[in-house]
Motif scaffolding. Structure first.
Motif, short mmCIF file in Angstrom:
data_model
loop_
_atom_site.label_atom_id
_atom_site.label_comp_id
_atom_site.label_asym_id
_atom_site.label_seq_id
_atom_site.Cartn_x
_atom_site.Cartn_y
_atom_site.Cartn_z
N LYS A 108 0.81 -1.22 0.00
CA LYS A 108 0.00 0.00 0.00
C LYS A 108 0.85 1.27 0.00
N SER A 109 2.06 1.20 0.57
CA SER A 109 2.92 2.40 0.65
C SER A 109 4.11 2.26 -0.28
N ARG A 110 4.75 3.40 -0.58
CA ARG A 110 5.94 3.40 -1.42
C ARG A 110 7.07 2.62 -0.75
N ILE A 111 7.23 2.82 0.57
CA ILE A 111 8.28 2.11 1.30
C ILE A 111 8.02 0.60 1.24
N GLY A 112 6.77 0.21 1.47
CA GLY A 112 6.41 -1.21 1.40
C GLY A 112 6.67 -1.79 0.03
N CYS A 113 6.33 -1.03 -1.00
CA CYS A 113 6.54 -1.47 -2.38
C CYS A 113 8.03 -1.63 -2.66
N GLY A 114 8.81 -0.66 -2.19
CA GLY A 114 10.25 -0.72 -2.38
C GLY A 114 10.87 -1.92 -1.67
N LEU A 115 10.42 -2.18 -0.46
CA LEU A 115 10.94 -3.31 0.31
C LEU A 115 10.57 -4.65 -0.34
N VAL A 116 9.34 -4.74 -0.88
CA VAL A 116 8.93 -5.97 -1.57
C VAL A 116 9.81 -6.20 -2.79
N THR A 117 10.02 -5.14 -3.59
CA THR A 117 10.83 -5.26 -4.80
C THR A 117 12.26 -5.67 -4.46
N VAL A 118 12.85 -5.02 -3.45
CA VAL A 118 14.23 -5.33 -3.08
C VAL A 118 14.33 -6.74 -2.49
N THR A 119 13.31 -7.16 -1.73
CA THR A 119 13.30 -8.51 -1.17
C THR A 119 13.25 -9.56 -2.29
N VAL A 120 12.40 -9.31 -3.27
CA VAL A 120 12.30 -10.22 -4.43
C VAL A 120 13.63 -10.25 -5.19
N TRP A 121 14.24 -9.08 -5.37
CA TRP A 121 15.55 -8.99 -6.04
C TRP A 121 16.62 -9.76 -5.27
N LEU A 122 16.66 -9.57 -3.96
CA LEU A 122 17.63 -10.28 -3.13
C LEU A 122 17.43 -11.80 -3.22
N GLY A 123 16.15 -12.21 -3.20
CA GLY A 123 15.84 -13.63 -3.31
C GLY A 123 16.33 -14.22 -4.61
N ALA A 124 16.07 -13.50 -5.72
CA ALA A 124 16.49 -13.99 -7.04
C ALA A 124 18.01 -14.06 -7.15
N ILE A 125 18.69 -13.00 -6.69
CA ILE A 125 20.15 -12.96 -6.76
C ILE A 125 20.76 -14.04 -5.85
#
Length: 231
Positions: A108-125
């Protein structure tokens, strides 16, 4: 879930750095993006490039565009920081490119969205770095991720949410684009398996993560409709 100081203290040092970078870059991000969007729209209005009745539409569009540019710059910066720039560029192309058509869960928030994206990126890497050393797992992972993503996109794309509301015509177009983009990604994965195994694994994992976010979005949507008495 609230991020407590204890949770932050228990993070590995590299994760702490990434967490604070995301938090810093997103703090006040919404207000800054809104000001930039309004400024661009006001300039276009003065130049008579757009109509005043379309002002809100253009503000929203520039809002999304500027945020996506900043998010891309953040990921590129993080990729350089951990020495995984090429893999990060592959992630950006798949995740941000295909996700704009498939929809799925959004914070719902920009911070939450950013954290989700970075978490997914970290998981993939992270997972690609581990799995990429085992060729048997590579092949199994490739097949599973491609099949899973094809089934999920074919069945559910695009997944509507509060940020993505689509009509029937747009839904059909988004599904076609999603399947086309996925097909290209699947071919790239197969090619990379021979020359760049880690990239192939990272792309496959990113596809699987996209599928998971779509399924989470479908599940949340059903819960909301059930709560509202629409099921």
């Amino acid at each position: 879930m609230q991020i407590t100081p204890v949770l932050i203290q228990n993070m590995p040092n590299d994760l702490k750095k990434i967490f604070y970078i995301v938090l810093f870059t997103h703090k006040g991000c919404e207000e800054m993006i809104s000001k930039m969007s309004r400024g661009i729209v006001e300039f276009l209005l003065k130049e008579d490039t757009i109509d005043n009745e379309d002002k809100e539409i253009y503000e929203y569009g520039f809002n999304i565009l500027i945020y996506n540019i900043l998010e891309t710059m953040l990921l590129v910066g993080l990729g350089i920081l951990i020495g995984k720039l090429i893999l990060t560029l592959g992630f950006i192309g798949v995740f941000l490119g295909i996700r704009s058509f498939t929809g799925g869960y959004h914070a719902k928030s920009r911070i939450g969205c950013g954290l989700v994206t970075v978490t997914v990126w970290l998981g993939a890497i992270g997972i690609s770095g581990v799995v990429g050393t085992n060729h048997m797992l590579d092949n199994v992972l490739l097949v599973l991720c491609i099949v899973l993503t094809a089934l999920v996109i074919g069945k559910y794309a695009p997944v509507a949410n509060e940020h993505k509301v689509v009509n029937e015509d747009k839904s059909k177009l988004s599904k076609k684009i999603s399947l086309f983009a996925f097909s290209i990604c699947a071919v790239v994965c197969l090619i990379c398996m021979k020359w760049y195994t880690e990239m192939a694994c990272m792309l496959c994992i990113t596809l699987a993560e996209l599928s998971m976010l779509m399924l989470i979005g479908v599940f949340i949507g059903k819960i909301i409709r059930l709560y509202n008495g629409k099921i």
